[in-house]
Design a protein around this motif. Structure first.
Motif, PDB file in Angstrom:
ATOM      1  N   GLY A 141       3.035  -0.073  16.456  1.00 33.73           N
ATOM      2  CA  GLY A 141       4.104  -1.063  16.397  1.00 33.73           C
ATOM      3  C   GLY A 141       4.855  -0.987  15.077  1.00 33.73           C
ATOM      4  N   SER A 142       6.128  -1.368  15.108  1.00 30.91           N
ATOM      5  CA  SER A 142       6.990  -1.238  13.933  1.00 30.91           C
ATOM      6  C   SER A 142       6.599  -2.172  12.790  1.00 30.91           C
ATOM      7  N   LYS A 143       5.862  -3.235  13.084  1.00 31.70           N
ATOM      8  CA  LYS A 143       5.472  -4.198  12.047  1.00 31.70           C
ATOM      9  C   LYS A 143       4.039  -3.979  11.556  1.00 31.70           C
ATOM     10  N   PHE A 144       3.392  -2.949  12.049  1.00 34.17           N
ATOM     11  CA  PHE A 144       1.983  -2.694  11.732  1.00 34.17           C
ATOM     12  C   PHE A 144       1.752  -2.463  10.242  1.00 34.17           C
ATOM     13  N   ILE A 145       2.526  -1.558   9.651  1.00 36.42           N
ATOM     14  CA  ILE A 145       2.340  -1.226   8.241  1.00 36.42           C
ATOM     15  C   ILE A 145       2.655  -2.422   7.354  1.00 36.42           C
ATOM     16  N   ASP A 146       3.731  -3.148   7.660  1.00 37.46           N
ATOM     17  CA  ASP A 146       4.089  -4.324   6.856  1.00 37.46           C
ATOM     18  C   ASP A 146       3.001  -5.393   6.914  1.00 37.46           C
ATOM     19  N   SER A 147       2.429  -5.592   8.086  1.00 40.46           N
ATOM     20  CA  SER A 147       1.373  -6.600   8.218  1.00 40.46           C
ATOM     21  C   SER A 147       0.126  -6.185   7.450  1.00 40.46           C
ATOM     22  N   LEU A 148      -0.213  -4.893   7.488  1.00 37.51           N
ATOM     23  CA  LEU A 148      -1.362  -4.402   6.722  1.00 37.51           C
ATOM     24  C   LEU A 148      -1.109  -4.536   5.232  1.00 37.51           C
ATOM     25  N   ARG A 149       0.117  -4.238   4.814  1.00 36.28           N
ATOM     26  CA  ARG A 149       0.447  -4.342   3.384  1.00 36.28           C
ATOM     27  C   ARG A 149       0.330  -5.787   2.911  1.00 36.28           C
ATOM     28  N   ASN A 150       0.718  -6.722   3.742  1.00 34.23           N
ATOM     29  CA  ASN A 150       0.602  -8.132   3.391  1.00 34.23           C
ATOM     30  C   ASN A 150      -0.861  -8.523   3.184  1.00 34.23           C
ATOM     31  N   VAL A 151      -1.726  -8.058   4.082  1.00 30.81           N
ATOM     32  CA  VAL A 151      -3.169  -8.320   3.953  1.00 30.81           C
ATOM     33  C   VAL A 151      -3.718  -7.653   2.691  1.00 30.81           C
ATOM     34  N   ALA A 152      -3.263  -6.426   2.434  1.00 29.16           N
ATOM     35  CA  ALA A 152      -3.722  -5.689   1.252  1.00 29.16           C
ATOM     36  C   ALA A 152      -3.329  -6.399  -0.030  1.00 29.16           C
ATOM     37  N   GLU A 153      -2.097  -6.947  -0.078  1.00 29.24           N
ATOM     38  CA  GLU A 153      -1.626  -7.674  -1.252  1.00 29.24           C
ATOM     39  C   GLU A 153      -2.478  -8.912  -1.509  1.00 29.24           C
ATOM     40  N   ILE A 154      -2.816  -9.628  -0.444  1.00 26.85           N
ATOM     41  CA  ILE A 154      -3.659 -10.823  -0.579  1.00 26.85           C
ATOM     42  C   ILE A 154      -5.048 -10.429  -1.092  1.00 26.85           C
ATOM     43  N   LYS A 155      -5.584  -9.347  -0.554  1.00 29.13           N
ATOM     44  CA  LYS A 155      -6.890  -8.866  -1.000  1.00 29.13           C
ATOM     45  C   LYS A 155      -6.859  -8.511  -2.488  1.00 29.13           C
ATOM     46  N   TYR A 156      -5.778  -7.871  -2.905  1.00 29.57           N
ATOM     47  CA  TYR A 156      -5.646  -7.484  -4.316  1.00 29.57           C
ATOM     48  C   TYR A 156      -5.667  -8.709  -5.219  1.00 29.57           C
ATOM     49  N   VAL A 157      -4.904  -9.730  -4.862  1.00 29.86           N
ATOM     50  CA  VAL A 157      -4.825 -10.945  -5.678  1.00 29.86           C
ATOM     51  C   VAL A 157      -6.187 -11.630  -5.762  1.00 29.86           C
ATOM     52  N   ARG A 158      -6.885 -11.691  -4.651  1.00 32.11           N
ATOM     53  CA  ARG A 158      -8.205 -12.333  -4.636  1.00 32.11           C
ATOM     54  C   ARG A 158      -9.237 -11.534  -5.418  1.00 32.11           C
ATOM     55  N   LYS A 159      -9.058 -10.223  -5.485  1.00 23.35           N
ATOM     56  CA  LYS A 159      -9.992  -9.383  -6.246  1.00 23.35           C
ATOM     57  C   LYS A 159      -9.721  -9.425  -7.746  1.00 23.35           C
ATOM     58  N   ASN A 160      -8.568  -9.956  -8.124  1.00 27.65           N
ATOM     59  CA  ASN A 160      -8.181 -10.016  -9.540  1.00 27.65           C
ATOM     60  C   ASN A 160      -7.816 -11.449  -9.930  1.00 27.65           C
ATOM     61  N   PRO A 161      -8.779 -12.365  -9.858  1.00 28.25           N
ATOM     62  CA  PRO A 161      -8.490 -13.787 -10.084  1.00 28.25           C
ATOM     63  C   PRO A 161      -8.062 -14.127 -11.505  1.00 28.25           C
ATOM     64  N   GLU A 162      -8.429 -13.299 -12.487  1.00 27.38           N
ATOM     65  CA  GLU A 162      -8.100 -13.604 -13.881  1.00 27.38           C
ATOM     66  C   GLU A 162      -6.926 -12.800 -14.417  1.00 27.38           C
ATOM     67  N   LYS A 163      -6.331 -12.014 -13.567  1.00 24.65           N
ATOM     68  CA  LYS A 163      -5.185 -11.211 -14.013  1.00 24.65           C
ATOM     69  C   LYS A 163      -4.024 -12.121 -14.407  1.00 24.65           C
ATOM     70  N   ILE A 164      -3.285 -11.703 -15.440  1.00 22.43           N
ATOM     71  CA  ILE A 164      -2.069 -12.418 -15.849  1.00 22.43           C
ATOM     72  C   ILE A 164      -0.882 -11.636 -15.285  1.00 22.43           C
ATOM     73  N   TYR A 165      -0.189 -12.225 -14.331  1.00 22.99           N
ATOM     74  CA  TYR A 165       0.891 -11.540 -13.637  1.00 22.99           C
ATOM     75  C   TYR A 165       2.213 -11.676 -14.394  1.00 22.99           C
ATOM     76  N   ASP A 166       3.020 -10.636 -14.292  1.00 25.38           N
ATOM     77  CA  ASP A 166       4.364 -10.718 -14.841  1.00 25.38           C
ATOM     78  C   ASP A 166       5.169 -11.731 -14.036  1.00 25.38           C
ATOM     79  N   PHE A 167       6.168 -12.303 -14.663  1.00 24.77           N
ATOM     80  CA  PHE A 167       6.972 -13.346 -14.030  1.00 24.77           C
ATOM     81  C   PHE A 167       7.535 -12.884 -12.689  1.00 24.77           C
TER      82      PHE A 167
END
Length: 282
Positions: A141-167
């Motif tokens: 499906g055309s939205k498959f990669i975008d949906s996986l990337r969204n999940v991956a981004e959430i996983k990244y944020v949860r794995k880095n709880p103390e990271k200081i993000y750029d604005f």
């Protein structure tokens, strides 16, 4: 054969770059004059012919490469092999590639990487990757990669709880109390700051409208709303105003510390972030 053509391609690019720097200035005296009509005295007709020949060989090389990659991709797809490519150069870069790879492997999709080159026609580069992208879209499906990337981004944020993000990495939400939109943020804090600041009697205001005096500040806004790592720099148009540096720095620090900032979010998750501020003097 491929190596020889590749060397010629690189050599031709070098010649083109060198030619650009050796052209006489008179070539640019008339902007209405066509690039091809304006001949440089430093380039002979034989050199131009050779350059045209190298350009044709370059095109032939990339045509051949694309055809070979397309053939290989079709064969791999027929054998149920799928490959997802991370692109580098000229495209958006993601922070969550490691998490994305983990998700892709669950669908038996292999991972590779490739680059985009500004000197190569887009339709002739990464032909294998382009065909794989189309097949993944067709199968999942055309939205498959975008949906996986969204999940991956959430996983990244949860794995880095103390990271200081750029604005700019954070969601577009205001971080100043009372703001209703993101765009208002860049005006409201400055307005409120100057409401309570008194300029020294002999402060020299801006005279030249083309130059600004300003305060550049940055600080870490933590998930619990506290601030730290405050950094402040001042630039005065009139050098005499630097004697008031400590006064304005202290006022900015007090403003930052006493303000009730709204913690940032990325992917809907509250995170630590850097907050930049710019305050302009009169």
């Amino acid at each position: 054969m491929v190596l020889n053509i590749g060397i010629k391609v690189l050599f031709s690019l070098s010649i083109l770059i060198l030619t650009c720097f050796t052209m006489k200035n008179k070539r640019f005296e008339s902007k209405s004059e066509s690039f091809y009509q304006a001949k440089s005295d430093t380039i002979s007709d034989s050199t131009i012919i050779e350059m045209e020949k190298w350009v044709k060989e370059e095109r032939k090389y990339w045509d051949s490469t694309c055809q070979a990659e397309t053939k290989r991709a079709k064969a791999d797809i027929k054998n149920k092999k799928l490959v997802y490519f991370h692109y580098f150069g000229m495209v958006k870069q993601y922070r969550s590639n490691e998490e994305m790879n983990e998700l892709l492997r669950k669908y038996n999709i292999q991972i590779d990487s490739t680059a985009n080159f500004c000197t190569v026609p887009s339709e002739l580069q990464n032909c294998y990757a382009a065909l794989m992208d189309k097949e993944i879209d067709r199968k999942f499906g055309s939205k498959f990669i975008d949906s996986l990337r969204n999940v991956a981004e959430i996983k990244y944020v949860r794995k880095n709880p103390e990271k200081i993000y750029d604005f700019q990495e954070c969601d577009r939400i205001p971080r100043y109390s009372g703001d209703k939109t993101y765009d208002v943020f860049f005006k409201s804090y400055e307005t409120d700051f100057w409401k309570n600041i008194k300029y020294p009697d002999d402060f020299e205001y801006r005279k030249d409208k083309d130059y600004y005096s300003y305060i550049s500040a940055e600080f870490t806004l933590h998930k619990n709303g506290t601030v730290s790592n405050i950094s402040i720099n001042l630039t005065f148009q009139n050098k005499k105003n630097y004697k008031y540096s400590s006064y304005f720095i202290n006022e900015v620090k007090k403003f930052i510390i006493n303000t009730k900032w709204i913690p940032a979010k990325t992917m809907g998750i509250t995170v630590n972030s850097m907050v930049p501020l710019t305050l302009h003097f009169k």
